[in-house]
Design a protein around this motif. Structure first.
Motif, PDB file in Angstrom:
ATOM      1  N   SER A 174      -6.733  -8.396  -6.840  1.00 41.44           N
ATOM      2  CA  SER A 174      -7.917  -7.528  -6.840  1.00 41.44           C
ATOM      3  C   SER A 174      -7.560  -6.048  -6.945  1.00 41.44           C
ATOM      4  CB  SER A 174      -8.727  -7.750  -5.559  1.00 41.44           C
ATOM      5  OG  SER A 174      -8.033  -7.165  -4.462  1.00 41.44           O
ATOM      6  N   ASN A 175      -6.302  -5.706  -6.827  1.00 39.43           N
ATOM      7  CA  ASN A 175      -5.950  -4.274  -6.827  1.00 39.43           C
ATOM      8  C   ASN A 175      -5.359  -3.851  -8.182  1.00 39.43           C
ATOM      9  OD1 ASN A 175      -4.569  -1.717  -6.420  1.00 39.43           O
ATOM     10  ND2 ASN A 175      -5.161  -1.996  -4.282  1.00 39.43           N
ATOM     11  N   ASP A 176      -6.071  -2.970  -8.861  1.00 34.75           N
ATOM     12  CA  ASP A 176      -5.666  -2.524 -10.200  1.00 34.75           C
ATOM     13  C   ASP A 176      -4.291  -1.875 -10.233  1.00 34.75           C
ATOM     14  OD1 ASP A 176      -7.983  -3.365 -11.305  1.00 34.75           O
ATOM     15  OD2 ASP A 176      -8.963  -1.395 -11.316  1.00 34.75           O
ATOM     16  N   SER A 177      -3.854  -1.331  -9.114  1.00 34.50           N
ATOM     17  CA  SER A 177      -2.545  -0.669  -9.101  1.00 34.50           C
ATOM     18  C   SER A 177      -1.404  -1.677  -9.161  1.00 34.50           C
ATOM     19  CB  SER A 177      -2.398   0.195  -7.850  1.00 34.50           C
ATOM     20  OG  SER A 177      -3.390   1.181  -7.831  1.00 34.50           O
ATOM     21  N   LYS A 205       2.057   6.717  -6.814  1.00 37.06           N
ATOM     22  CA  LYS A 205       1.054   7.714  -7.227  1.00 37.06           C
ATOM     23  C   LYS A 205       1.561   9.129  -6.990  1.00 37.06           C
ATOM     24  CE  LYS A 205      -3.138   4.989  -7.259  1.00 37.06           C
ATOM     25  NZ  LYS A 205      -4.132   4.327  -6.409  1.00 37.06           N
ATOM     26  N   ILE A 227       2.356   1.725  -3.430  1.00 40.59           N
ATOM     27  CA  ILE A 227       1.360   2.234  -4.385  1.00 40.59           C
ATOM     28  C   ILE A 227       1.187   3.736  -4.186  1.00 40.59           C
ATOM     29  CG2 ILE A 227      -1.101   2.206  -5.001  1.00 40.59           C
ATOM     30  CD1 ILE A 227      -1.089  -0.830  -4.319  1.00 40.59           C
ATOM     31  N   GLU A 228       1.130   4.139  -2.931  1.00 40.39           N
ATOM     32  CA  GLU A 228       0.946   5.563  -2.644  1.00 40.39           C
ATOM     33  C   GLU A 228       2.189   6.375  -3.035  1.00 40.39           C
ATOM     34  OE1 GLU A 228      -0.432   5.345   1.394  1.00 40.39           O
ATOM     35  OE2 GLU A 228      -2.455   4.778   0.722  1.00 40.39           O
ATOM     36  N   THR A 235       0.831  -1.204   0.000  1.00 34.73           N
ATOM     37  CA  THR A 235       0.000   0.000   0.000  1.00 34.73           C
ATOM     38  C   THR A 235       0.870   1.259   0.000  1.00 34.73           C
ATOM     39  OG1 THR A 235      -1.795  -1.122   1.135  1.00 34.73           O
ATOM     40  CG2 THR A 235      -1.726   1.278   1.345  1.00 34.73           C
TER      41      THR A 235
HETATM   42  C1  LIG Z   1      -5.263  -0.468  -4.310  1.00 30.85           C
HETATM   43  O1  LIG Z   1      -4.500  -0.142  -3.183  1.00 30.85           O
HETATM   44  C2  LIG Z   1      -4.348   1.247  -2.953  1.00 30.85           C
HETATM   45  C3  LIG Z   1      -3.440   1.411  -1.792  1.00 30.85           C
HETATM   46  O2  LIG Z   1      -3.937   0.699  -0.686  1.00 30.85           O
HETATM   47  C4  LIG Z   1      -5.708   1.868  -2.729  1.00 30.85           C
HETATM   48  O3  LIG Z   1      -5.576   3.255  -2.566  1.00 30.85           O
HETATM   49  C5  LIG Z   1      -6.608   1.568  -3.927  1.00 30.85           C
HETATM   50  O4  LIG Z   1      -7.896   2.042  -3.674  1.00 30.85           O
HETATM   51  C6  LIG Z   1      -6.649   0.086  -4.192  1.00 30.85           C
HETATM   52  N1  LIG Z   1      -7.378  -0.160  -5.420  1.00 30.85           N
HETATM   53  C7  LIG Z   1      -8.296  -1.109  -5.520  1.00 30.85           C
HETATM   54  C8  LIG Z   1      -8.946  -1.219  -6.860  1.00 30.85           C
HETATM   55  O5  LIG Z   1      -8.596  -1.848  -4.594  1.00 30.85           O
END
Ligand SMILES: *[C@@H]1O[C@H](CO)[C@@H](O)[C@H](O)[C@H]1NC(C)=O
Length: 258
Positions: free
Chosen positions: A228-231, A194, A190-191, A187
């Motif tokens: 599940s996380n697009d990032s 970004k 990812i931040e 996380t």
């Molecule tokens: C992916 O992870 C980031 C960092 O935790 C979060 O901000 C974002 O909303 C997440 N995206 C999804 C699609 O879950």
């Protein structure tokens, strides 16, 4: 393998459509998963698994049959610079769409580069491919400052906006019981990405260290989360050579394949 995979995805999309389930659920098969290898023959038991889309070996040439995956070359570091352009061209010509940069430059025993030297080398050796491939940042460890993200912050400062980077590449190692810390670190990465205008990350090495049972438990928790996380664009568990028991696949390897 590509056509096999497409057929499988189509089949599940069709099944989802017939059952009235949202079509998004058809992509239950992750397309993010990669095979990190040393010996190319270690890929054989993982062949024809639809979840594996890419492979890499910390080098710039595949060294054999990569079982229908996309080979992603890496410009490992200084020792690779002399042959990088020839090998990168060859990989692009045979279908690679992504290039990886320096391996753990924040560690003395790996690529061992200062953020400033890495920023200069990145512009010299990686930037020229920016229009023909998606480019990964140097791949950092999850060490505390001055390693890891601290090193990466200085690298971005030294780049001053002049490094063409499409995704942040990161590694993570810790005990298999620390899935929570894994997610927290990812996380944070990812931040960080970004905040530097980059919307994707690749986890090019990670492992929840422990016995096979603990590693499977770790994967059960983190793989669906990564998927599940697009990032999170792609990831590769460390590493297929160690997921074999003789000619068969360990329980950890089986979980990674499913
Ligand atoms: C992916 O992870 C980031 C960092 O935790 C979060 O901000 C974002 O909303 C997440 N995206 C999804 C699609 O879950």
């Amino acid at each position: 393998m590509t056509s096999f995979k497409n057929t499988l995805l189509l089949a599940s999309a069709f099944a989802a459509a017939v059952s009235g389930a949202p079509v998004e659920q058809a992509s239950a098969v992750s397309t993010k998963r990669g095979l990190a290898y040393n010996q190319v023959t270690a890929l054989n038991p993982f062949a024809k698994k639809p979840c594996f889309s890419w492979s890499y070996n910390w080098g710039s040439a595949a060294g054999g049959d990569i079982q229908g995956t996309e080979y992603v070359p890496m410009n490992w570091g200084e020792k690779m610079f002399g042959e990088w352009d020839n090998l990168a061209e060859a990989a692009l010509a045979s279908g690679s769409k992504h290039l990886l940069a320096f391996n753990e430059p924040d560690l003395a025993e790996q690529a061992n580069m200062s953020p400033e030297a890495a920023a200069a080398a990145y512009q010299q050796y990686m930037n020229p491919y920016g229009d023909r491939a998606r480019l990964g940042s140097p791949a950092i460890t999850n060490g505390a400052a001055p390693y890891g993200l601290d090193w990466m912050k200085k690298f971005f400062d030294a780049c001053a906006g002049n490094c063409k980077i499409d995704f942040l590449a990161i590694h993570w190692y810790d005990g298999a019981e620390h899935a929570f810390w894994f997610k927290k670190h990812i996380t944070e990465c990812i931040e960080f990405a970004k905040a530097h205008g980059i919307d994707k990350i690749w986890v090019t090495e990670f492992q929840g260290m422990g016995d096979d049972v603990s590693q499977v438990k770790f994967m059960n928790e983190v793989l669906p989360w990564l998927d599940s996380n697009d990032s999170v664009e792609r990831y590769a568990y460390f590493m297929v050579d160690t997921l074999l028991r003789g000619k068969s696949v360990s329980s950890v390897g089986q979980r990674y394949s499913s």
